[in-house]
Design an enzyme around this catalytic site. Sequence first.
Site, PDB file in Angstrom:
ATOM      1  N   ARG A  98      35.213 -15.752 -30.430  1.00 22.77           N
ATOM      2  CA  ARG A  98      36.337 -16.671 -30.607  1.00 22.77           C
ATOM      3  C   ARG A  98      36.409 -17.287 -31.998  1.00 22.77           C
ATOM      4  NH1 ARG A  98      34.861 -19.640 -25.263  1.00 22.77           N
ATOM      5  NH2 ARG A  98      33.301 -18.024 -24.930  1.00 22.77           N
ATOM      6  N   GLU A 136      24.251 -21.891 -23.243  1.00 26.22           N
ATOM      7  CA  GLU A 136      24.396 -22.668 -22.011  1.00 26.22           C
ATOM      8  C   GLU A 136      24.176 -21.749 -20.810  1.00 26.22           C
ATOM      9  OE1 GLU A 136      28.307 -24.272 -21.781  1.00 26.22           O
ATOM     10  OE2 GLU A 136      27.942 -25.328 -19.911  1.00 26.22           O
TER      11      GLU A 136
HETATM   12  O1  LIG Z   1      26.754 -24.022 -28.563  1.00 24.94           O
HETATM   13  P1  LIG Z   1      26.331 -22.838 -27.751  1.00 24.94           P
HETATM   14  O2  LIG Z   1      25.550 -23.255 -26.518  1.00 24.94           O
HETATM   15  O3  LIG Z   1      25.585 -21.833 -28.547  1.00 24.94           O
HETATM   16  O4  LIG Z   1      27.622 -22.149 -27.147  1.00 24.94           O
HETATM   17  C1  LIG Z   1      28.789 -21.907 -27.895  1.00 24.94           C
HETATM   18  C2  LIG Z   1      29.139 -20.447 -27.923  1.00 24.94           C
HETATM   19  O5  LIG Z   1      29.391 -19.954 -26.595  1.00 24.94           O
HETATM   20  C3  LIG Z   1      30.643 -19.282 -26.591  1.00 24.94           C
HETATM   21  O6  LIG Z   1      30.543 -17.945 -26.914  1.00 24.94           O
HETATM   22  P2  LIG Z   1      29.846 -16.879 -25.961  1.00 24.94           P
HETATM   23  O7  LIG Z   1      28.386 -16.804 -26.300  1.00 24.94           O
HETATM   24  O8  LIG Z   1      30.212 -17.164 -24.567  1.00 24.94           O
HETATM   25  O9  LIG Z   1      30.422 -15.503 -26.473  1.00 24.94           O
HETATM   26  P3  LIG Z   1      31.888 -14.877 -26.418  1.00 24.94           P
HETATM   27  O10 LIG Z   1      32.782 -15.735 -27.266  1.00 24.94           O
HETATM   28  O11 LIG Z   1      31.657 -13.534 -27.028  1.00 24.94           O
HETATM   29  O12 LIG Z   1      32.315 -14.838 -24.999  1.00 24.94           O
HETATM   30  C4  LIG Z   1      31.438 -20.002 -27.630  1.00 24.94           C
HETATM   31  O13 LIG Z   1      32.546 -19.230 -28.076  1.00 24.94           O
HETATM   32  C5  LIG Z   1      30.422 -20.250 -28.705  1.00 24.94           C
HETATM   33  O14 LIG Z   1      30.283 -19.148 -29.578  1.00 24.94           O
HETATM   34  N1  LIG Z   2      31.744 -24.585 -21.225  1.00 22.47           N
HETATM   35  C1  LIG Z   2      32.092 -23.608 -22.078  1.00 22.47           C
HETATM   36  N2  LIG Z   2      33.373 -23.218 -22.189  1.00 22.47           N
HETATM   37  C2  LIG Z   2      33.723 -22.235 -23.058  1.00 22.47           C
HETATM   38  N3  LIG Z   2      32.850 -21.591 -23.824  1.00 22.47           N
HETATM   39  C3  LIG Z   2      31.573 -21.967 -23.743  1.00 22.47           C
HETATM   40  N4  LIG Z   2      30.474 -21.538 -24.404  1.00 22.47           N
HETATM   41  C4  LIG Z   2      29.423 -22.232 -23.947  1.00 22.47           C
HETATM   42  N5  LIG Z   2      29.789 -23.111 -23.022  1.00 22.47           N
HETATM   43  C5  LIG Z   2      31.129 -22.971 -22.873  1.00 22.47           C
END
Ligand SMILES: O=P(O)(O)OC[C@H]1O[C@H](OP(=O)(O)OP(=O)(O)O)[C@H](O)[C@@H]1O
Ligand SMILES: Nc1ncnc2[nH]cnc12
Length: 227
Positions: A107, A144
């Site tokens: 994202r 998370e």
């Molecule tokens: O602060 P944190 O605990 O590290 O979490 C934040 C990250 O989690 C989500 O991505 P995700 O890892 O779900 O990957 P994606 O966007 O590829 O689905 C979000 O877009 C951040 O990159």
């Molecule tokens: N609660 C949440 N919503 C969307 N993206 C996330 N990445 C980690 N935690 C998330």
Amino acid sequence: MITIRAIINTANPFSLLLGHTQTQTQAHARVSECEMFAVENGLQGDPRLKAISDAIRVIPHFPKTGIMFQDITTLLLDPVAFKHVVDIFVDRYKHMNISLVAGVEARGFIFGPPIALAIGAKFIPLRKPGKLPGKVISEEYELEYGRDRLEMSVEAVKADERALVIDDLVATGGTLSASISLLERAGAEVVECACVVGLPKFKGQCKLKGKPLYVLVEPSQFDDLTL
Ligand SMILES: O=P(O)(O)OC[C@H]1O[C@H](OP(=O)(O)OP(=O)(O)O)[C@H](O)[C@@H]1O
Ligand SMILES: Nc1ncnc2[nH]cnc12
């Protein structure tokens, strides 16, 4: 689609950044206490923040039970709110001598490139494992909901570049922390990390090695999973 979205947004409205003023010194003091989130972003009362928060959908128990998923895809459907995000970040970073914007897969790839173009910086994708050709460096981190790894092309960064890290959301800060490590290992100075959404309960700021974190909105009832 419309009905579901309206119900979910009502269940978990975002808090906005109202009524605070703060000096730079005070803001830095709070960074060291791991507390800097949306209330210190200097945009208190800015109506654009409400438009942004209203456009983000919250999905309970996605992708796992207990997660309140902050879905920015609905923000992308609203060109006015999407543009507010880009404008706010561009206004903040256009005079900070930033030469490199690093966006985190997936994202961060949405918000990073328009900001990089507008401030005249290059864009570097920080990717999930095995996606980048050439010489890469990698960092593992905790999320998370699981563990993951990020990779970066080493030749994309020159020594002493000033970098901004962009992502949609900060929760635990693991992703941003890995991003900072990658950039610093390649010789860049990380000036700040910026996210549209911050989840303060995870204290992600604590993991950022003292780097400032700039966040636009945060959910006000994130802990309430009794839906
Ligand atoms: O602060 P944190 O605990 O590290 O979490 C934040 C990250 O989690 C989500 O991505 P995700 O890892 O779900 O990957 P994606 O966007 O590829 O689905 C979000 O877009 C951040 O990159
Ligand atoms: N609660 C949440 N919503 C969307 N993206 C996330 N990445 C980690 N935690 C998330």
